[in-house]
Design an enzyme around this catalytic site. Structure first.
Site, PDB file in Angstrom:
ATOM      1  N   TYR A  72       0.826  -1.207   0.000  1.00 33.14           N
ATOM      2  CA  TYR A  72       0.000   0.000   0.000  1.00 33.14           C
ATOM      3  C   TYR A  72       0.860   1.257   0.000  1.00 33.14           C
ATOM      4  O   TYR A  72       0.721   2.118   0.856  1.00 33.14           O
ATOM      5  CB  TYR A  72      -0.950  -0.024   1.212  1.00 33.14           C
ATOM      6  CG  TYR A  72      -1.618  -1.361   1.383  1.00 33.14           C
ATOM      7  CD1 TYR A  72      -2.618  -1.766   0.506  1.00 33.14           C
ATOM      8  CD2 TYR A  72      -1.211  -2.256   2.373  1.00 33.14           C
ATOM      9  CE1 TYR A  72      -3.203  -3.016   0.614  1.00 33.14           C
ATOM     10  CE2 TYR A  72      -1.791  -3.506   2.497  1.00 33.14           C
ATOM     11  CZ  TYR A  72      -2.787  -3.878   1.615  1.00 33.14           C
ATOM     12  OH  TYR A  72      -3.355  -5.113   1.716  1.00 33.14           O
TER      13      TYR A  72
ATOM     14  N   TYR B  61     -12.095  -7.783   5.538  1.00 38.08           N
ATOM     15  CA  TYR B  61     -10.884  -7.813   4.701  1.00 38.08           C
ATOM     16  C   TYR B  61     -10.577  -9.271   4.343  1.00 38.08           C
ATOM     17  O   TYR B  61     -10.525 -10.134   5.230  1.00 38.08           O
ATOM     18  CB  TYR B  61      -9.672  -7.194   5.407  1.00 38.08           C
ATOM     19  CG  TYR B  61      -8.437  -7.302   4.540  1.00 38.08           C
ATOM     20  CD1 TYR B  61      -8.254  -6.448   3.466  1.00 38.08           C
ATOM     21  CD2 TYR B  61      -7.496  -8.300   4.760  1.00 38.08           C
ATOM     22  CE1 TYR B  61      -7.157  -6.588   2.625  1.00 38.08           C
ATOM     23  CE2 TYR B  61      -6.396  -8.444   3.932  1.00 38.08           C
ATOM     24  CZ  TYR B  61      -6.232  -7.578   2.867  1.00 38.08           C
ATOM     25  OH  TYR B  61      -5.154  -7.713   2.031  1.00 38.08           O
TER      26      TYR B  61
HETATM   27  C1  LIG Z   1      -4.088 -11.196   5.517  1.00 41.50           C
HETATM   28  C2  LIG Z   1      -5.442 -11.675   5.251  1.00 41.50           C
HETATM   29  C3  LIG Z   1      -5.808 -12.176   3.984  1.00 41.50           C
HETATM   30  C4  LIG Z   1      -4.850 -12.177   2.808  1.00 41.50           C
HETATM   31  O1  LIG Z   1      -3.751 -12.983   3.010  1.00 41.50           O
HETATM   32  P1  LIG Z   1      -2.408 -12.756   2.127  1.00 41.50           P
HETATM   33  O2  LIG Z   1      -1.510 -13.857   2.555  1.00 41.50           O
HETATM   34  O3  LIG Z   1      -1.922 -11.389   2.468  1.00 41.50           O
HETATM   35  O4  LIG Z   1      -2.826 -12.850   0.700  1.00 41.50           O
HETATM   36  C5  LIG Z   1      -7.097 -12.634   3.816  1.00 41.50           C
HETATM   37  N1  LIG Z   1      -7.992 -12.621   4.826  1.00 41.50           N
HETATM   38  C6  LIG Z   1      -7.675 -12.170   6.057  1.00 41.50           C
HETATM   39  C7  LIG Z   1      -8.689 -12.207   7.138  1.00 41.50           C
HETATM   40  C8  LIG Z   1      -6.402 -11.659   6.312  1.00 41.50           C
HETATM   41  O5  LIG Z   1      -6.104 -11.175   7.518  1.00 41.50           O
END
Ligand SMILES: *Cc1c(COP(=O)(O)O)cnc(C)c1O
Length: 430
Positions: free
Chosen positions: A21, A149
């Site tokens: 980011y 997220y």
């Molecule tokens: C970090 C995260 C992701 C994405 O994982 P990456 O390994 O960064 O692709 C997906 N869902 C949740 C809840 C996360 O905390």
């Protein structure tokens, strides 16, 4: 090979490297880390920082752990990688067996992939392919929660919070999904059915076009560091069953003890149809993720026209990653992690409590080994980051949130320092 000097690294970084980011025209300074040990990051300039982030939820046992180092070295001498098409190996078999055993009941089939976002893509694809295989038309969308997220790839992005995920930038490309209000209750709020009413309305209205609900159980992480009542999750499970919609639990952040349960679904005593794991899976050593599903889901998918599940990453089931995951889970289960997390929770509660009274603080909340100070105004990241580093801790806030999720091995003294610095930096921040 001669090592690059500190200033060479800084120059290359500023000129060529994207960070998460980040802007390349107006880059933030990046701190150079030479090595890390236990709960400490060692900077190139000789300073040592107490790590409050566990490298984004991952490093639960601390850095440079002898057991994890040994597992990785032993596996490297055996075989670092081999393709997974038509081939299986001990580290992957052991890991699959362990994950089936320790995750909520009913999750029996394991799909390995390389990162959390990809495990979410896989979960979404499983849900959509499931209904298609059964011959049920039109169930292709997902229902998710605001402030959620789920990762940064396009499918995952489509189910992230539309505002913090900046959906407007990609509005013509993203799959249009359904969003319900994020839970308006805290972890401890006494249950009231009104908390679920928006979700209930959305799932009832859209069930004919919904393949699945996707959510982060109990803790919404990068979309706001919010904790909500397990009863909400319980009601979601019931409503998914009532309306014939699959439930995907994204435990990429919450898995492996972080909230005080091994998996956050346990707070509500529910099992999802599909589960995503990542982050702490390898104790922070390697990138690895897993998507688990029930036999009902795998049977459904495989009885369809394709007869197979259409996904297969190059590094699927990477032996190094599986071996270190096996060692990390064994270490976790052999430890008194429940007591450790409870102790950290108590210490975070008392250590962060003084921030409650500060005029610039909106809320302080703690669950398991997660401590959050929510400010009233957004924070200027580069400035507050420098203050934390100058005081010997590594904390990386975002938006209005200053938060920590330390490695589980952090001792009382370091955790006290972490909390004290957090409160004093926040107090003096204006
Ligand atoms: C970090 C995260 C992701 C994405 O994982 P990456 O390994 O960064 O692709 C997906 N869902 C949740 C809840 C996360 O905390």
């Amino acid at each position: 090979m001669k090592k690059l000097s500190t200033s060479q690294i800084a120059t290359i970084d500023q000129q060529h490297i994207w960070h998460p980011y980040s802007s390349l025209t107006n880059p933030f300074p990046a701190y150079q880390v030479d090595s890390a040990d236990g709960v400490r990051l060692k900077l190139a300039d000789g300073r040592e920082l107490i790590d409050g982030m566990a490298s984004w939820w991952c490093v639960i046992h601390g850095y440079n752990h002898p057991t994890l180092n040994a597992a990785l070295q032993a596996q490297a001498e055996q075989m670092a990688h081999v393709m997974f098409g038509g081939i299986v190996h001990e580290p992957a078999a052991r890991l699959a067996q362990t994950l089936v055993e320790i995750t909520p009941d009913g999750l029996e089939k394991v799909f390995f992939s390389d990162s959390g976002s990809v495990s979410v893509e896989v979960a979404m694809k499983m849900a959509i392919q499931y209904w298609q295989s059964l011959g049920v038309q039109g169930k292709t969308r997902l229902l998710s929660l605001r402030n959620g997220y789920h990762g940064d790839t396009f499918g995952a992005m489509s189910v992230c919070d539309p505002v913090t995920g900046m959906h407007h930038l990609f509005s013509n490309i993203l799959m249009p999904q359904i969003f319900s209000d994020s839970p308006q209750c805290t972890f401890n709020t006494e249950w009231d059915e009104s908390f679920i009413s928006d979700f209930e309305e959305k799932i009832a209205t859209h069930s004919h076009e919904l393949a699945a609900v996707i959510l982060e159980p109990v803790v919404q992480g990068a979309g706001g560091m919010r904790f909500y009542s397990p009863h909400f999750l319980k009601r979601v499970r019931e409503l998914c069953d009532d309306h014939n919609v699959l439930l995907i639990a994204d435990e990429i952040a919450t898995g492996f003890g972080r909230t005080g349960k091994l998996f956050a679904c346990e707070w509500a005593g529910i099992s999802p149809d599909i589960l995503c794991l990542g982050k702490a899976l390898t104790g922070g050593y390697m990138t690895l993720a897993a998507t688990l599903c029930t036999q009902q889901v795998s049977d459904g998918i495989c009885q369809g026209e394709a007869g197979v599940f259409m996904h297969g990453p190059t590094f699927m089931g990477n032996p190094l990653a599986c071996a270190v995951a096996n060692a990390s889970i064994e270490l976790l289960l052999a430890s008194d992690w429940r007591a450790r997390i409870a102790t950290i929770q108590q210490q975070l509660e008392s250590g962060l409590a003084p921030a409650r009274e500060l005029p610039n603080v909106a809320d302080v909340r703690v669950l398991g080994a997660i401590g959050v100070i929510e400010m009233k105004e957004p924070i200027e990241l580069a400035r507050i980051q420098k203050e934390f580093v100058d005081q010997g801790v590594w904390i990386r806030p975002f938006g209005k949130l200053v938060y920590v999720m330390p490695p589980y091995i952090m001792g009382q003294h370091d955790l006290a320092t972490l909390c004290d610095v957090m409160v004093s930096v926040v107090k003096n921040y204006r």
